[in-house]
Design a protein around this motif. Structure first.
Motif: not given
Length: 132
Positions: A6, A9-14, A36, A40
């Motif tokens: 991670t 890699k770009k990580v996004h918050t939800i 995570t 995914n």
């Protein structure tokens, strides 16, 4: 804590509702995966199911989902197929619980039933929550 994969890699918050988070958290603890990894994997599987349904039944689209039925537009038959959940009768000693049933085909194994199972649209019926 972020692992090596991670970091690169770009990580996004939800945002996830508390109720869903608690149910998922207990599920992933049983599986031994991280939150995570679970999100995914689940999102990837959902996209794959959608892609498969487009390849497998390109002429069937989800028209509407009511409380107790999935309405599928079948452009090949030029009809609306209605898929509902039915409960196995008490006299059926080999089967218990529920099964999907297509009213237009009078079948529990037609393409419409299989489509609603592959796409997961049958899981959106509110009858599932009332019976559980």
């Amino acid at each position: 804590m972020l692992d090596e994969s991670t970091k690169t890699k770009k990580v996004h918050t939800i945002n996830i509702s508390d109720d869903v988070y608690k149910r998922v958290k207990s599920h992933i603890q049983e599986k031994g995966v991280t939150f995570t990894e679970f999100v995914n994997t689940t999102l990837s599987a959902s996209l794959n199911r959608h892609k498969l349904s487009k390849m497998y039944t390109p002429y069937i689209t989800e028209d509407f989902i009511s409380d107790n039925a999935v309405y599928l537009n079948d452009s090949k038959l030029n009809k609306i197929a209605i898929v509902r959940l039915k409960e196995f009768p008490d006299t059926d000693l080999d089967n218990t619980g529920f099964y999907a049933y297509c009213e237009i085909c009078d079948s529990d194994s037609c393409i419409h039933v299989r489509h609603s199972l592959v796409t997961g649209s049958i899981l959106k019926l509110s009858i599932l929550y009332k019976k559980a």
